[in-house]
Design an enzyme around this catalytic site. Structure first.
Site, PDB file in Angstrom:
ATOM      1  N   LYS A   1       0.820  -1.221   0.000  1.00 51.77           N
ATOM      2  CA  LYS A   1       0.000   0.000   0.000  1.00 51.77           C
ATOM      3  C   LYS A   1       0.851   1.266   0.000  1.00 51.77           C
ATOM      4  O   LYS A   1       0.590   2.192  -0.764  1.00 51.77           O
ATOM      5  CB  LYS A   1      -0.943   0.000   1.215  1.00 51.77           C
ATOM      6  CG  LYS A   1      -1.971  -1.106   1.211  1.00 51.77           C
ATOM      7  CD  LYS A   1      -2.926  -0.978   2.390  1.00 51.77           C
ATOM      8  CE  LYS A   1      -2.248  -1.169   3.732  1.00 51.77           C
ATOM      9  NZ  LYS A   1      -1.700  -2.537   3.907  1.00 51.77           N
TER      10      LYS A   1
ATOM     11  N   ARG B   1     -10.088   1.154   8.762  1.00 50.78           N
ATOM     12  CA  ARG B   1      -9.729  -0.251   8.967  1.00 50.78           C
ATOM     13  C   ARG B   1     -10.896  -1.075   9.507  1.00 50.78           C
ATOM     14  O   ARG B   1     -10.790  -2.296   9.570  1.00 50.78           O
ATOM     15  CB  ARG B   1      -8.549  -0.354   9.937  1.00 50.78           C
ATOM     16  CG  ARG B   1      -7.273   0.260   9.384  1.00 50.78           C
ATOM     17  CD  ARG B   1      -6.082  -0.016  10.263  1.00 50.78           C
ATOM     18  NE  ARG B   1      -4.863   0.556   9.713  1.00 50.78           N
ATOM     19  CZ  ARG B   1      -3.661   0.333  10.198  1.00 50.78           C
ATOM     20  NH1 ARG B   1      -3.499  -0.453  11.241  1.00 50.78           N
ATOM     21  NH2 ARG B   1      -2.593   0.886   9.634  1.00 50.78           N
TER      22      ARG B   1
ATOM     23  N   ARG C   1      11.703  -9.356   4.707  1.00 49.32           N
ATOM     24  CA  ARG C   1      12.012  -7.931   4.822  1.00 49.32           C
ATOM     25  C   ARG C   1      13.028  -7.727   5.947  1.00 49.32           C
ATOM     26  O   ARG C   1      12.956  -8.361   6.990  1.00 49.32           O
ATOM     27  CB  ARG C   1      10.736  -7.130   5.116  1.00 49.32           C
ATOM     28  CG  ARG C   1      10.983  -5.632   5.237  1.00 49.32           C
ATOM     29  CD  ARG C   1       9.691  -4.848   5.176  1.00 49.32           C
ATOM     30  NE  ARG C   1       8.811  -5.116   6.303  1.00 49.32           N
ATOM     31  CZ  ARG C   1       7.614  -4.542   6.450  1.00 49.32           C
ATOM     32  NH1 ARG C   1       7.166  -3.701   5.518  1.00 49.32           N
ATOM     33  NH2 ARG C   1       6.857  -4.822   7.493  1.00 49.32           N
TER      34      ARG C   1
ATOM     35  N   ARG D   1      12.245  -7.064  11.873  1.00 51.35           N
ATOM     36  CA  ARG D   1      11.277  -6.570  12.835  1.00 51.35           C
ATOM     37  C   ARG D   1      10.527  -7.744  13.454  1.00 51.35           C
ATOM     38  O   ARG D   1      10.194  -8.709  12.755  1.00 51.35           O
ATOM     39  CB  ARG D   1      10.271  -5.638  12.153  1.00 51.35           C
ATOM     40  CG  ARG D   1      10.856  -4.304  11.745  1.00 51.35           C
ATOM     41  CD  ARG D   1       9.937  -3.462  10.887  1.00 51.35           C
ATOM     42  NE  ARG D   1       8.515  -3.748  11.030  1.00 51.35           N
ATOM     43  CZ  ARG D   1       7.565  -3.087  10.355  1.00 51.35           C
ATOM     44  NH1 ARG D   1       7.902  -2.148   9.500  1.00 51.35           N
ATOM     45  NH2 ARG D   1       6.300  -3.381  10.515  1.00 51.35           N
TER      46      ARG D   1
ATOM     47  N   ARG E   1      -1.226 -11.207  12.076  1.00 53.13           N
ATOM     48  CA  ARG E   1      -1.631  -9.899  11.546  1.00 53.13           C
ATOM     49  C   ARG E   1      -2.635 -10.067  10.412  1.00 53.13           C
ATOM     50  O   ARG E   1      -3.590  -9.289  10.292  1.00 53.13           O
ATOM     51  CB  ARG E   1      -0.405  -9.124  11.057  1.00 53.13           C
ATOM     52  CG  ARG E   1       0.539  -8.684  12.170  1.00 53.13           C
ATOM     53  CD  ARG E   1       1.865  -8.179  11.619  1.00 53.13           C
ATOM     54  NE  ARG E   1       1.700  -6.991  10.789  1.00 53.13           N
ATOM     55  CZ  ARG E   1       2.643  -6.521   9.987  1.00 53.13           C
ATOM     56  NH1 ARG E   1       3.808  -7.153   9.881  1.00 53.13           N
ATOM     57  NH2 ARG E   1       2.424  -5.428   9.273  1.00 53.13           N
TER      58      ARG E   1
END
Length: 211
Positions: free
Chosen positions: A13, A87, A126, A155, A166
């Site tokens: 996004k 959201r 990532r 992370r 998530r």
């Protein structure tokens, strides 16, 4: 032009929003960014948000709405792209009412569609530079050789099990927005797989067909 861009975490996004900003001269409105900016500038709403962030709590809807209202009003209710907001159905309902009151309905809601396993693969590979915050990807954008390996970290929320959690939160809370916007003839699903340029080309085609 008034757009809303949403999709699961890791769908791209932020990358696509920035490309749309450049192409159509829009302003990107991402609630995370405006919360951080308001806190940094110590605005009244920013200080209110800070009181929750410092306690490790989610910033309440009412506070986020104030920030979203201000950000949209600053653009004279036009030429913006909402990134990552709303959201929930409650937030979407409020946004519809707010924009209608200002005669500024959305032109299109772009939904990036990416399979869960590709999301898990993307995010689990990532890496982030601990000092600069720059993002890398082990496959498509690895850290340069001269960067100290000790500064390249993963992370905690990019670990596969956390990514799947998530995604489940997204399915439960945000995916119902597809039905909400489809019923209002605003939903435009876009295949979010492939290179960023490929996805941008699909989004551009979708935008120009719906605005």
């Amino acid at each position: 032009m008034r757009l809303l861009l949403f999709g699961p975490p890791g769908a791209g996004k932020g990358t696509q929003a920035r490309k749309l900003v450049d192409r159509y001269d829009l302003t990107q409105i991402a609630t995370g960014n405006i919360i951080r900016a308001a806190m940094k500038n110590e605005t009244p709403v920013g200080l209110e948000a800070k009181s929750y962030v410092e306690k490790g709590e989610l910033v309440p809807d009412a506070v986020v709405r104030k920030l979203a209202e201000g950000a949209i009003a600053d653009e004279d209710y036009d030429d913006f792209i909402l990134d990552g907001y709303p959201r929930t159905l409650q937030q979407a309902t409020w946004l519809t009412t707010f924009l209608t009151e200002h005669d500024a309905p959305l032109n299109a809601v772009l939904s990036l569609e990416v399979p869960d396993e590709e999301i898990v693969d993307r995010l689990s590979k990532r890496r982030v530079h601990a000092e600069t915050g720059e993002n890398y990807h082990l496959d498509v954008n690895p850290p340069p050789d001269e960067v100290d390996d000790d500064l390249i970290i993963q992370r905690p929320d990019d670990k596969p099990e956390t990514v799947r959690n998530r995604l489940q939160v997204y399915r439960d809370q945000t995916e119902p927005l597809k039905t909400y916007y489809k019923e209002r003839d605003l939903l435009v699903p876009v295949n979010g797989t492939g290179t960023p340029s490929d996805v941008h080309a699909r989004i551009t085609e979708a935008v120009e067909a719906h605005t």
